[in-house]
Scaffold this active site. Structure first.
Site, short mmCIF file in Angstrom:
data_model
loop_
_atom_site.label_atom_id
_atom_site.label_comp_id
_atom_site.label_asym_id
_atom_site.label_seq_id
_atom_site.Cartn_x
_atom_site.Cartn_y
_atom_site.Cartn_z
CG ASP A 477 -2.09 0.54 1.25
OD1 ASP A 477 -2.48 1.73 0.24
OD2 ASP A 477 -3.04 0.07 1.77
CG ASP A 547 -9.69 2.72 0.23
OD1 ASP A 547 -9.32 1.17 -0.66
OD2 ASP A 547 -8.81 3.27 0.37
#
Ligand code: DGJ
Length: 728
Positions: A477, A547
């Protein structure tokens, strides 16, 4: 033969199955662009350079050289000497003046393709790709410029890259170096680009070109949520099936510029490369700079052909993971299930329940290390938090394996929290402008990856964790953009190299990772999809798309992503409702159908969802096993777009041999008082008959594509259906 050179006419011809690209040399050695478009099978010529129309060709008459430079369609324009359109290369000499000019010196044509040093790039064997290297020279600065064109015939792809070497005695400064340029006559072009925001990535945008420059770019240190390193120019009325499309896509994960400029003479210059803003590179004598690769395609058959060319190309010649052509394990990720609030027991509960439903891997997301229980600490301290992960990481992994699941883990290796042991020891490792407090974003700073000791520390932390237990997946990430671009390590003269050096640092880290752990399934991620780009695809076969896991929002995000990326590259999960990002409630089935077009997985607390939803998971996991080979390896056809019609969305995956086609249909909004909806399908063999699975209906491919197919009996909003057609 994909590349040929006609010596007398001085024309290079680059052929793919469906396109031709022509390069010509002017008498002076300017490398001109003649043509890109449908494949030409007869003799070619260079009259499109319009040399005879111009009275001031420099070798004949120098008095209006600038007028020549400012109109000539050139392969690689340099700045500072009279071409006032966007330049591709700006070089400042040791006296501080900017200007350069490159002339052809020689060329090579060879089978295969060289690697680009330190950079991700496409690859291919001598049977699959042929390369043209054109060498050019600036005799004042003693610079050697290499323009490389690699032709992938079957995929209708031409890749381009540029390398510059300082062969002189003086240092020069490279202030801009793009990777590709395409000069064309305007055909009323419209530009397609992908724009967005956090949780709203890669929405398709299209608009007519107007005079001046239309730019998409990133100066955020990553390819970004906001813009995407892709543009296409299309003729008016281009659809999935017809119209001319000229597309460029950048194999790079940092700052970029993609631009189309409509000029005074109604010509269009399309360029792509590293963003020149806050970029400057010192090129000492003997040094070279390699610019990243641009992947170009031309389609004379609309956008559908463009998408399929990119999909095939990336699947075959960019993604190197051993998972590329393999089914990925169905994972369950605990992020939306628990956020930071988890421990060993909670994870094991999820794993046990997941196993019963056919899920194959548990991924432990953010919050397992240091003393992190929210997003305000511990990045850089990659040591397991034994208060949460009681018994240690190996114990957890072993227990998950015993349950029968694989184990995956989350890292954010590029970051450092101000509240961390690492920051106490090495505050100078954060990117910062000395004397100015650096801007925090999500409570964190970015590590200075231009520094070898930092890269070594980061790599060893990640690798030590992976070596310590049977970890088979990593989610890498990156949750903030770069700012305060200063390095306590680089000298004054090199500070403007930091953006690019950072990206090179990320590439080096991922190269080390996939080299030491070749069987690891790596998924890149950046606060959702802020670094969804071909550069990352070289290291990881899949990238977290967004997301936003809402099935309806995902239609727009996935449509934009699928425009260029193979479906199985898109990280897509079924999540809980009301959706955590938009608050929308959609049927569990629809969430499954939309996620099926990506990697497929779950992002919810399986121990807490309703029994009804849980009972649907085994069916969904079986559906994944049934269809994933087709979705991963098949041809993609966009049938209808909710973006355009505001009511429904539809796409298909078709086997390469057209033996089966899976159509996904999503009714976003139901309508009162209407008939069944007729849609024209695509991706069938017109001469074959297909059975619609689960019914006794039979159709020829011709009927489905020309006469249409009826979507019957759908009521309500957010409904979806799969139609599986199998050849008879
Ligand atoms: C952003 C990612 O996109 C999410 O899936 C999750 O991993 C969080 N970061 C964790 O901080």
């Amino acid at each position: 033969m994909a590349v040929s050179y006609e010596k007398q006419k001085k024309i290079f011809k680059l052929d793919t199955e469906k396109s031709t690209y022509l390069i010509g040399l002017s008498p002076e050695g300017y490398v001109g662009h003649i043509y890109y478009g449908d494949r030409l099978n007869q003799n070619v010529d260079n009259y499109l350079l319009r040399m005879e129309e111009h009275p001031f060709i420099p070798s004949v008459n120098k008095r209006e050289k600038s007028a020549f430079l400012d109109f000539y369609p050139i392969e690689y324009p340099s700045g500072g000497v009279g071409d006032y359109r966007e330049s591709c290369i700006n070089i400042r000499n040791s006296q501080g003046c900017m200007g350069s000019e490159f002339f052809y010196t020689s060329h090579e044509i060879y089978k295969g393709k060289h690697k680009l040093e330190g950079l991700p790039a496409s690859f291919g064997t001598e049977e699959e790709v042929e390369t043209l290297d054109i060498h050019c020279h600036d005799e004042i600065l003693h610079l050697e410029l290499l323009l490389s064109y690699s032709v992938f015939e079957k995929e209708n792809i031409i890749t381009r890259s540029v390398r510059i070497e300082n062969c002189g005695q003086q240092e020069v400064r490279l202030e801009k170096i793009y990777s590709a340029c395409l000069d064309m006559d305007n055909e009323d072009f419209e530009m397609i680009s992908l724009h967005g925001s956090w949780a709203r990535e890669r929405h398709i945008q299209q608009g007519r070109l107007h005079y001046g420059k239309q730019i998409v770019s990133s100066a955020r240190g990553e390819s970004s949520h906001q813009e995407h390193p892709f543009i296409a120019l299309v003729t008016p009325g281009t659809t999935q099936k017809q119209g001319k499309v000229y597309a460029m896509h950048f194999v790079y994960s940092g700052n970029f510029t993609a631009q189309a400029e409509l000029t005074q003479f109604d010509s269009v210059r399309m360029v792509m490369g590293i963003n020149g803003e806050e970029f400057s590179w010192r090129l000492a004598p003997g040094e070279a700079f390699q610019a990243p690769e641009v992947v170009m395609t031309y389609s004379g058959e609309g956008l559908g052909q463009m998408s399929r060319s990119y999909h095939d190309f990336y699947r075959n010649y960019l993604i190197r993971s051993s998972y590329n052509h393999k089914k990925r394990p169905i994972l369950i990720n605990n992020w939306e299930a628990t956020y930071f609030d988890f421990d060993t027991e909670k994870l094991l509960d999820i794993a046990r329940e997941a196993k019963k439903c056919g899920i194959e891997m548990l991924v432990m997301d953010d919050g397992w290390f240091g003393h992190r229980s929210s997003d305000d600490s511990s990045l850089g301290d990659w040591f397991v938090n034994e208060n949460k992960i009681t018994g240690g990481l190996k114990n957890l992994v072993d227990q998950v394996n015993e349950i029968g699941l694989k184990f995956g883990i989350w890292f954010e290796p590029e970051m450092i929290s101000p509240d961390s042991e690492l920051y106490k020891k090495h505050p100078e490792w954060a990117i910062q402008i000395t004397g100015r407090e650096a801007t925090q974003s999500r409570n964190q700073y970015v590590l200075d990856l231009s520094r070898k000791e930092v890269r070594d520390y980061v790599y060893e932390c990640v690798a030590a964790v992976l070596r310590s237990a049977n970890i088979e997946y990593v989610k890498w990430d990156m949750n903030r953009q770069l700012s305060d671009m200063g390095s306590t390590y680089l000298g004054r003269e090199d500070q403007q190299e930091l953006f690019h050096r950072y990206v090179l640092g990320v590439y080096e880290l991922q190269e080390r990772l996939v080299s030491e752990f070749p069987e690891l399934l790596l998924e890149n991620c950046s606060g959702g999809g802020a670094r969804f780009d071909p550069g990352m695809l070289y290291y990881s076969p899949q990238i977290w798309c967004s997301d936003d896991t809402d099935a309806i929002e995902r239609l727009l995000i996935q449509e934009g992503t699928e425009l260029i990326y193979p479906l199985a590259a898109m990280g897509a999960h079924v999540s809980d409702c009301p959706n955590h990002t938009v608050g929308r409630v959609t049927p569990f089935e629809t969430r499954g159908h939309v996620a099926l077009s990506g990697t497929f997985g779950y992002e919810l607390d399986i121990t807490k969802i309703s029994e009804e939803e849980r009972s649907m998971i085994p069916e969904q996991t079986a559906m994944y096993h049934k269809y994933h080979d087709l979705i991963r390896e098949g041809d993609y056809f966009r049938i209808a777009s909710y973006r355009e019609n505001h009511l429904y969305d539809c796409w298909a995956s078709s086997a390469k041999d057209r033996s089966e086609v899976l159509v996904t249909y999503v009714q976003v909004l139901g309508q009162a008082n209407c008939h069944s909806r007729k849609i024209y399908l695509d991706g069938f063999d017109p001469d074959k008959t297909y059975c619609l699975e689960g019914t006794d209906e039979e159709y020829t491919g011709e009927l489905l594509m020309k006469a249409g197919f009826l979507i019957r009996d759908m009521r309500g909003d957010f409904q979806s259906r799969l139609y599986h057609f199998i050849v008879k």
